[in-house]
Design a protein around this motif. Structure first.
Motif, mmCIF file in Angstrom:
data_model
loop_
_atom_site.group_PDB
_atom_site.id
_atom_site.type_symbol
_atom_site.label_atom_id
_atom_site.label_comp_id
_atom_site.label_asym_id
_atom_site.label_seq_id
_atom_site.Cartn_x
_atom_site.Cartn_y
_atom_site.Cartn_z
ATOM 1 N N GLY A 1 15.262 31.657 -17.551
ATOM 2 C CA GLY A 1 14.586 30.371 -17.639
ATOM 3 C C GLY A 1 14.901 29.613 -18.911
ATOM 4 N N ALA A 2 15.848 30.146 -19.699
ATOM 5 C CA ALA A 2 16.147 29.545 -21.003
ATOM 6 C C ALA A 2 17.090 28.359 -20.902
ATOM 7 C CB ALA A 2 16.750 30.599 -21.936
ATOM 8 N N PHE A 3 17.857 28.281 -19.824
ATOM 9 C CA PHE A 3 18.848 27.213 -19.740
ATOM 10 C C PHE A 3 19.204 26.914 -18.291
ATOM 11 C CE2 PHE A 3 21.171 31.207 -20.002
ATOM 12 C CZ PHE A 3 22.220 31.061 -19.113
ATOM 13 N N THR A 4 19.785 25.770 -18.100
ATOM 14 C CA THR A 4 20.446 25.422 -16.856
ATOM 15 C C THR A 4 21.938 25.346 -17.149
ATOM 16 O OG1 THR A 4 20.233 23.049 -17.312
ATOM 17 C CG2 THR A 4 18.464 24.103 -16.030
ATOM 18 N N VAL A 5 22.763 25.419 -16.115
ATOM 19 C CA VAL A 5 24.195 25.476 -16.388
ATOM 20 C C VAL A 5 24.973 24.622 -15.400
ATOM 21 C CG1 VAL A 5 24.442 27.615 -15.028
ATOM 22 C CG2 VAL A 5 26.185 27.019 -16.738
ATOM 23 N N GLU A 6 25.928 23.875 -15.953
ATOM 24 C CA GLU A 6 26.910 23.151 -15.152
ATOM 25 C C GLU A 6 28.235 23.889 -15.288
ATOM 26 O OE1 GLU A 6 29.296 18.935 -15.349
ATOM 27 O OE2 GLU A 6 27.109 18.847 -15.476
ATOM 28 N N LEU A 7 28.913 24.100 -14.175
ATOM 29 C CA LEU A 7 30.142 24.888 -14.142
ATOM 30 C C LEU A 7 31.364 23.993 -13.999
ATOM 31 C CD1 LEU A 7 28.882 27.524 -11.555
ATOM 32 C CD2 LEU A 7 28.779 27.707 -14.055
ATOM 33 N N SER A 8 32.441 24.369 -14.697
ATOM 34 C CA SER A 8 33.681 23.606 -14.585
ATOM 35 C C SER A 8 34.870 24.507 -14.893
ATOM 36 C CB SER A 8 33.685 22.419 -15.547
ATOM 37 O OG SER A 8 34.940 21.754 -15.527
ATOM 38 N N GLN A 9 35.982 24.190 -14.259
ATOM 39 C CA GLN A 9 37.249 24.826 -14.606
ATOM 40 C C GLN A 9 38.295 23.765 -14.947
ATOM 41 O OE1 GLN A 9 38.270 27.888 -11.651
ATOM 42 N NE2 GLN A 9 37.043 29.323 -12.854
ATOM 43 N N ASP A 10 37.806 22.656 -15.488
ATOM 44 C CA ASP A 10 38.683 21.568 -15.921
ATOM 45 C C ASP A 10 38.085 20.933 -17.171
ATOM 46 O OD1 ASP A 10 40.302 19.372 -16.326
ATOM 47 O OD2 ASP A 10 40.298 18.736 -14.229
ATOM 48 N N ALA A 11 38.740 21.156 -18.314
ATOM 49 C CA ALA A 11 38.218 20.649 -19.587
ATOM 50 C C ALA A 11 38.128 19.133 -19.618
ATOM 51 C CB ALA A 11 39.091 21.146 -20.741
ATOM 52 N N ARG A 25 20.581 22.804 -21.886
ATOM 53 C CA ARG A 25 21.570 22.370 -20.897
ATOM 54 C C ARG A 25 22.945 22.894 -21.331
ATOM 55 N NH1 ARG A 25 20.726 16.261 -21.950
ATOM 56 N NH2 ARG A 25 20.807 17.217 -24.023
ATOM 57 N N VAL A 26 23.504 23.768 -20.504
ATOM 58 C CA VAL A 26 24.753 24.453 -20.834
ATOM 59 C C VAL A 26 25.895 23.932 -19.971
ATOM 60 C CG1 VAL A 26 25.947 26.687 -20.727
ATOM 61 C CG2 VAL A 26 23.630 26.550 -21.666
ATOM 62 N N PHE A 27 27.038 23.733 -20.603
ATOM 63 C CA PHE A 27 28.286 23.424 -19.896
ATOM 64 C C PHE A 27 29.171 24.644 -20.013
ATOM 65 C CE2 PHE A 27 32.698 21.957 -19.803
ATOM 66 C CZ PHE A 27 32.717 21.109 -18.699
ATOM 67 N N TYR A 28 29.481 25.280 -18.890
ATOM 68 C CA TYR A 28 30.313 26.481 -18.893
ATOM 69 C C TYR A 28 31.713 26.159 -18.393
ATOM 70 C CZ TYR A 28 32.174 31.126 -17.841
ATOM 71 O OH TYR A 28 32.970 32.241 -17.784
ATOM 72 N N LEU A 29 32.699 26.339 -19.281
ATOM 73 C CA LEU A 29 34.095 26.093 -18.954
ATOM 74 C C LEU A 29 34.829 27.426 -18.858
ATOM 75 C CD1 LEU A 29 36.352 23.942 -18.548
ATOM 76 C CD2 LEU A 29 36.840 24.207 -20.990
ATOM 77 N N SER A 30 35.429 27.693 -17.687
ATOM 78 C CA SER A 30 36.199 28.935 -17.499
ATOM 79 C C SER A 30 37.604 28.599 -17.009
ATOM 80 C CB SER A 30 35.484 29.872 -16.525
ATOM 81 O OG SER A 30 35.207 29.228 -15.292
ATOM 82 N N GLN A 31 38.194 27.596 -17.618
ATOM 83 C CA GLN A 31 39.529 27.157 -17.225
ATOM 84 C C GLN A 31 40.593 28.122 -17.728
ATOM 85 O OE1 GLN A 31 40.465 23.164 -18.421
ATOM 86 N NE2 GLN A 31 42.316 23.079 -17.187
ATOM 87 N N SER A 32 41.579 28.394 -16.890
ATOM 88 C CA SER A 32 42.686 29.279 -17.253
ATOM 89 C C SER A 32 43.987 28.490 -17.201
ATOM 90 C CB SER A 32 42.759 30.467 -16.294
ATOM 91 O OG SER A 32 41.547 31.187 -16.298
ATOM 92 N N VAL A 33 44.463 28.060 -18.368
ATOM 93 C CA VAL A 33 45.766 27.411 -18.451
ATOM 94 C C VAL A 33 46.848 28.476 -18.586
ATOM 95 C CG1 VAL A 33 47.170 25.740 -19.716
ATOM 96 C CG2 VAL A 33 44.712 25.372 -19.475
ATOM 97 N N GLY A 34 46.473 29.600 -19.172
ATOM 98 C CA GLY A 34 47.381 30.728 -19.283
ATOM 99 C C GLY A 34 46.992 31.816 -18.307
#
Length: 329
Positions: free
Chosen positions: A66-76, A29-38
């Motif tokens: 098939g190795a993982f699932t992912v939740e996406l966020s741009q807010d830490a 289970r992966v949490f992907y954070l791609s937030q850009s503060v800069g």
């Protein structure tokens, strides 16, 4: 009769067990954070009606592997101490001081240190900090280095040197692979704490520097695992099958589903430093072992470059002259 029935039952159970399909482990289970503060990279920019290119790419990696699932966020702030139990691996492609407080950061580090979680940093994860006093230093110590400029701007032709061609997290990039990417150099980098897998090949044109520039590394944090790669600046890199394979395997490794060495390799890094200097300076490789401490002097050239001293090249030229003399003996 009872014994006969028991025997038949045992044989039946054994046969059923042998014929049963292997039990598959649940997906990580992966949490992907791609937030850009800069600075907002193109790979993190969301259109008005959809996801960013890196988010779409990671979803495709999850589906295809098939190795993982992912939740996406741009807010830490979505990543709380309580929510860590919902994930196995954090993937960050972020910039700026993230809104993570000291208590939450301590929980994240403890979660990784215990082996319950892993961390994958992509490209601008090295241009990231934490929004509390001392947060930049804490992040640098955790990741292994911080952004210190990118002389190799987007699209600059480079060549990737593979220090460990058989390593499971680098084998997809053969030694000497030509590429074009934005490449960072790093401050706060401590070779003795990290296993560097890829560096810039300083024999390549057009831009060479006489010091080593790591590109990919791994490290252990207690029982946990961390992977970082400088690659990933452009959407085209996220579409590259080699990059995708590397990220999938990095997730598997940090999630404990793949084994790969992570002990620091300072000897290989020292050799890479010497190689970078002689290549950029046009010298012959030294015939014997380099003097102790020479690789550290080579690394220190980065801080002396004229770009960092308003064009003043006096210290830079003097240090290079000393090193050329030492390596020509």
């Amino acid at each position: 009769m009872t014994r006969l029935l028991t025997f038949v039952l045992v044989i039946f159970c054994l046969g059923a067990c042998v014929g049963a399909p292997p039990v598959q482990e649940p997906s990580l289970r992966v949490f992907y954070l791609s937030q850009s503060v800069g600075f907002v990279h193109e790979t993190a920019r969301r259109p008005a009606d959809g996801l960013s290119s890196s988010e779409l790419a990671l979803q495709e990696m999850a589906r295809d592997s098939g190795a993982f699932t992912v939740e996406l966020s741009q807010d830490a702030r979505d990543l709380t101490a309580a929510r860590l139990a919902d994930f196995d691996v954090l993937v960050f492609s972020t910039t700026g001081a993230l809104p993570i407080d000291r208590e939450t950061w301590a929980a994240i580090v403890s979660w990784i240190d215990s082996g319950r979680g892993g961390f994958v940093g992509v490209h601008s994860a090295a241009d990231t900090a934490l929004d509390f006093e001392g947060g930049e230093e804490a992040w640098t110590a955790f990741l292994g280095g911080r952004f210190d400029g990118h002389p190799w701007t987007q699209g600059t032709p480079i060549r990737l040197s593979n220090l460990e061609p058989s390593h499971p997290l680098a084998a997809m990039w053969p030694d000497g692979t030509p590429y074009a990417e934005e490449i960072y150099q790093y401050a706060g980098f401590v070779p003795d704490r990290l296993r560097v897998l890829q560096t810039l090949d300083m024999t390549a044109e057009p831009l060479r520097r006489p010091y080593p520039v790591p590109v990919t590394w791994v490290r252990r944090i207690g029982q946990g695992r961390l992977f970082y790669t400088n690659l990933g600046h452009t959407p085209s890199t996220w579409d590259d099958p080699r990059f995708r394979d590397q990220i999938v395997d990095a997730i598997r490794w940090t999630g404990g589903r793949l084994e790969a060495p992570a002990a620091p390799n300072p000897d290989a890094q020292r050799a890479a430093a010497i190689t970078a200097f002689v290549a950029a300076e046009g010298l012959d490789p030294p015939s014997g072992a380099a003097a102790p401490g020479l690789s550290e002097e080579i690394r220190s050239l980065q801080s002396l470059h004229p770009d960092k001293h308003d064009g003043d090249a006096s210290a830079w030229d003097a240090a290079r002259a000393r090193l050329r003399a030492a390596l020509s003996k």
